[in-house]
Design a protein around this motif. Structure first.
Motif, short mmCIF file in Angstrom:
data_model
loop_
_atom_site.label_atom_id
_atom_site.label_comp_id
_atom_site.label_asym_id
_atom_site.label_seq_id
_atom_site.Cartn_x
_atom_site.Cartn_y
_atom_site.Cartn_z
N LEU A 34 1.17 -1.19 -0.18
CA LEU A 34 -0.08 0.28 0.20
C LEU A 34 0.93 1.49 -0.22
CD1 LEU A 34 0.07 1.92 3.03
CD2 LEU A 34 -1.37 -0.41 3.81
N ALA A 35 -0.17 2.44 -0.65
CA ALA A 35 1.23 4.08 -0.57
C ALA A 35 -0.25 4.11 -0.40
CB ALA A 35 1.87 4.24 -1.87
N VAL A 36 0.91 5.82 0.69
CA VAL A 36 0.21 6.94 1.26
C VAL A 36 0.75 8.00 0.39
CG1 VAL A 36 -0.92 5.62 3.24
CG2 VAL A 36 1.27 7.01 3.21
N LEU A 37 -0.35 9.07 0.23
CA LEU A 37 0.03 10.77 -0.06
C LEU A 37 0.31 11.16 1.02
CD1 LEU A 37 1.61 12.48 -2.27
CD2 LEU A 37 -0.90 12.56 -2.79
N ARG A 47 5.18 4.24 0.88
CA ARG A 47 4.58 2.80 0.55
C ARG A 47 5.00 1.51 1.22
NH1 ARG A 47 8.69 -0.08 -3.00
NH2 ARG A 47 10.08 1.17 -3.78
N VAL A 48 4.97 0.31 1.79
CA VAL A 48 5.75 -0.36 1.96
C VAL A 48 4.92 -1.73 1.57
CG1 VAL A 48 3.03 -1.01 3.79
CG2 VAL A 48 5.34 -1.90 4.30
N VAL A 68 3.41 5.43 7.34
CA VAL A 68 2.92 4.50 6.89
C VAL A 68 1.91 4.00 7.94
CG1 VAL A 68 2.20 2.51 5.50
CG2 VAL A 68 3.75 4.34 4.72
N ALA A 69 2.41 3.94 9.31
CA ALA A 69 2.43 3.26 10.43
C ALA A 69 2.12 3.65 10.93
CB ALA A 69 3.65 1.76 11.08
N GLN A 74 -6.30 10.75 6.30
CA GLN A 74 -4.91 10.59 5.17
C GLN A 74 -6.33 10.74 4.43
OE1 GLN A 74 -1.89 11.02 4.92
NE2 GLN A 74 -2.12 11.84 3.00
N GLN A 75 -6.27 11.55 3.30
CA GLN A 75 -6.65 11.54 2.01
C GLN A 75 -6.50 10.98 1.18
OE1 GLN A 75 -6.96 15.62 0.87
NE2 GLN A 75 -8.05 16.54 2.68
N ASP A 76 -5.57 10.42 0.35
CA ASP A 76 -4.83 9.53 -0.55
C ASP A 76 -4.75 8.22 -0.42
OD1 ASP A 76 -6.35 11.58 -2.77
OD2 ASP A 76 -5.18 12.93 -1.85
#
Length: 87
Positions: A34-37, A47-48, A68-69, A74-76
């Motif tokens: 998964l990845a978060v902006l 990303r992880v 991430v952890a 988060q929006q995106d």
């Protein structure tokens, strides 16, 4: 083949994306990520990834000390799982 799940909102995306990946797990995927902006000020992409079941990704995220952890809202965010193809 792969399954892709995206999220845009104000809830915790980790749990939403991991639940979505678990729903796709019956299809026999062999890895996930998964990845978060980051927020508007950083626009950083974290990303992880993990090999194996979604549980391996979930456990790996809990061990990390990254954005991430520790992400609460988060929006995106996006998650993907992968199944290797032969032939």
């Amino acid at each position: 083949m792969c399954g892709i799940i995206g999220y845009n909102g104000t809830e915790d995306p980790k749990s939403i994306l991991l639940d979505g990946l678990k729903r796709l797990e019956y299809r026999g995927y062999d890895s996930a990520g998964l990845a978060v902006l980051g927020d508007g000020s950083t626009q950083r992409l974290d990303r992880v990834r993990a090999i194996g079941k979604v549980k391996a990704l979930e456990d790996f995220i809990q061990q990390l000390k990254t954005e991430v952890a520790e992400l609460q809202k988060q929006q995106d965010a996006i998650a993907k799982d992968r199944r290797s193809q032969v032939g």
